[in-house]
Design a protein around this motif. Sequence first.
Motif, PDB file in Angstrom:
ATOM      1  N   THR A 282       0.911  -0.861   0.176  1.00  0.00           N
ATOM      2  CA  THR A 282      -0.397   0.167  -0.084  1.00  0.00           C
ATOM      3  C   THR A 282       0.840   1.078   0.320  1.00  0.00           C
ATOM      4  N   THR A 283       0.977   2.172  -0.814  1.00  0.00           N
ATOM      5  CA  THR A 283       1.108   3.753  -1.032  1.00  0.00           C
ATOM      6  C   THR A 283       0.649   4.282  -1.234  1.00  0.00           C
ATOM      7  N   ASN A 284       0.827   5.411   0.027  1.00  0.00           N
ATOM      8  CA  ASN A 284      -0.078   6.893   0.183  1.00  0.00           C
ATOM      9  C   ASN A 284      -0.136   7.610  -1.929  1.00  0.00           C
ATOM     10  N   VAL A 285      -0.547   8.612  -2.250  1.00  0.00           N
ATOM     11  CA  VAL A 285      -1.323   9.324  -2.415  1.00  0.00           C
ATOM     12  C   VAL A 285      -0.710  10.164  -2.742  1.00  0.00           C
ATOM     13  N   GLU A 286       0.185  11.119  -3.718  1.00  0.00           N
ATOM     14  CA  GLU A 286       0.898  12.180  -3.520  1.00  0.00           C
ATOM     15  C   GLU A 286      -0.180  13.064  -3.662  1.00  0.00           C
ATOM     16  N   PRO A 287      -0.172  13.891  -2.883  1.00  0.00           N
ATOM     17  CA  PRO A 287      -1.423  15.225  -2.205  1.00  0.00           C
ATOM     18  C   PRO A 287      -1.202  15.621  -3.160  1.00  0.00           C
ATOM     19  N   PRO A 288      -1.995  17.015  -3.727  1.00  0.00           N
ATOM     20  CA  PRO A 288      -1.374  17.960  -4.594  1.00  0.00           C
ATOM     21  C   PRO A 288      -0.901  19.449  -3.897  1.00  0.00           C
ATOM     22  N   PRO A 289       0.621  19.836  -4.815  1.00  0.00           N
ATOM     23  CA  PRO A 289       1.271  20.924  -4.184  1.00  0.00           C
ATOM     24  C   PRO A 289       0.072  21.916  -3.780  1.00  0.00           C
ATOM     25  N   TRP A 290      -0.645  21.979  -3.759  1.00  0.00           N
ATOM     26  CA  TRP A 290      -1.710  23.326  -3.525  1.00  0.00           C
ATOM     27  C   TRP A 290      -2.096  23.450  -1.893  1.00  0.00           C
ATOM     28  N   SER A 291      -2.122  21.914  -1.503  1.00  0.00           N
ATOM     29  CA  SER A 291      -2.635  22.225  -0.085  1.00  0.00           C
ATOM     30  C   SER A 291      -1.911  21.586   0.761  1.00  0.00           C
ATOM     31  N   GLY A 292      -1.066  21.273   1.062  1.00  0.00           N
ATOM     32  CA  GLY A 292       0.234  21.806   1.650  1.00  0.00           C
ATOM     33  C   GLY A 292       0.310  20.081   2.793  1.00  0.00           C
ATOM     34  N   GLU A 293       0.044  19.047   2.336  1.00  0.00           N
ATOM     35  CA  GLU A 293      -0.840  18.126   3.189  1.00  0.00           C
ATOM     36  C   GLU A 293       0.566  17.112   2.998  1.00  0.00           C
ATOM     37  N   LYS A 294       1.290  17.140   4.029  1.00  0.00           N
ATOM     38  CA  LYS A 294       2.521  15.894   4.212  1.00  0.00           C
ATOM     39  C   LYS A 294       1.873  14.349   4.477  1.00  0.00           C
ATOM     40  N   VAL A 295       2.063  13.727   3.221  1.00  0.00           N
ATOM     41  CA  VAL A 295       2.275  12.188   3.841  1.00  0.00           C
ATOM     42  C   VAL A 295       3.405  11.150   3.471  1.00  0.00           C
ATOM     43  N   SER A 296       2.840  10.153   3.954  1.00  0.00           N
ATOM     44  CA  SER A 296       4.988   9.157   4.105  1.00  0.00           C
ATOM     45  C   SER A 296       4.773   8.881   2.894  1.00  0.00           C
ATOM     46  N   ASP A 297       5.547   8.677   1.948  1.00  0.00           N
ATOM     47  CA  ASP A 297       6.055   7.913   0.680  1.00  0.00           C
ATOM     48  C   ASP A 297       6.402   6.518   0.487  1.00  0.00           C
ATOM     49  N   ARG A 298       6.482   6.032   2.348  1.00  0.00           N
ATOM     50  CA  ARG A 298       7.185   4.434   2.002  1.00  0.00           C
ATOM     51  C   ARG A 298       6.245   3.682   2.435  1.00  0.00           C
ATOM     52  N   PRO A 299       6.007   3.074   1.602  1.00  0.00           N
ATOM     53  CA  PRO A 299       5.165   1.365   0.857  1.00  0.00           C
ATOM     54  C   PRO A 299       5.028   0.505   2.442  1.00  0.00           C
TER      55      PRO A 299
END
Length: 331
Positions: A282-299
């Motif tokens: 499972t991998t998180n979908v990268e949020p759009p740049p304008w959202s300012g949300e930070k998520v982990s990119d580690r599966p």
Amino acid sequence: MDAYDKGSDARHGQDGPGGPAGPDRPDSEADSAETTAPETDGAPEAAGAREAAGVPGVAGAREAADVPETAGVPEAAGAEAAGAAEAAGAVRAAPPGTVQPPAPRTGVAALSPRYQVGAVVALAVVAVAVCAHIGMVFLHLAPSNTLTKQHGDVVDEWVFPEFEQNWKLFAPNPLQQNVSVQVRAEVSTADGEIRTTGWYDLSAEDGRAIDGNPLPSHTQQNELRRAWDFFVASHDSDDRPVGLRGTLSETYLRRIALLRLDRDGAAGPGGVVERVQYRSRTTNVEPPPWSGEKVSDRPTVRELPWWSVAAETRGAKSGQAGQAAREGGAA
């Protein structure tokens, strides 16, 4: 002649075509002027002259021909309308003793009685099937009631997985993760050895089948995804089934694994799959740049225990044993 000439002068007057008829005007010219001039003031005299001569007028001619008068319509127009009506009546009215051919039959009525019965039976079967399907889907979506409590298993067997209904299209929080489902197997080869295959990315196979396909199948789009969602929803964090639906989801995944591995030729010639193992990445979908949300990119990897598929492959083993026995007997 004098009286006739005076009558001619009286009819022409000053506006006649030849001017006033004087004494020097020849009688033949006056006679020709009388015959060519239109009748205006002398119309009654002309009608009287015709009656005196025994020539019937328009009304007399109509009476003699026994043609009925049409109120408010000129005589000529009335005669033409009456003739057209008589002609139309003659066309519509068939001669006595003439048998009109029956109108051609169309649709189901044009079929023979045997095919008519078949068509009616087919329509009845389709109607019953459609009504039954609509009723099952309605019970599946309806709130809990007496019917769903008593016959919920029958409804679920009909609806899942092909006709499942949900509201994810209108979900306020859509999926934000990419889930890749993979499987590997332990295979007993023809030589009696046990070998473990590599990981087969089943999600990637479905993705390749869908990309560029304008009409992908329901199986390619939803079979694996819905089966994995079914498993996750019916198991706890330790991969233990919760209720009977958990056991059913495991059986569903085992059968999918066997079908996919057989299609990929994982067992090889003479080999039989003994056990299978699933894992998800499972991998998180990268949020759009304008959202300012930070998520982990580690599966995140979730690996399930090995499942035996002996019950599913028992038929394959018996078939191979019978084939080997036949080959030995032939030798």
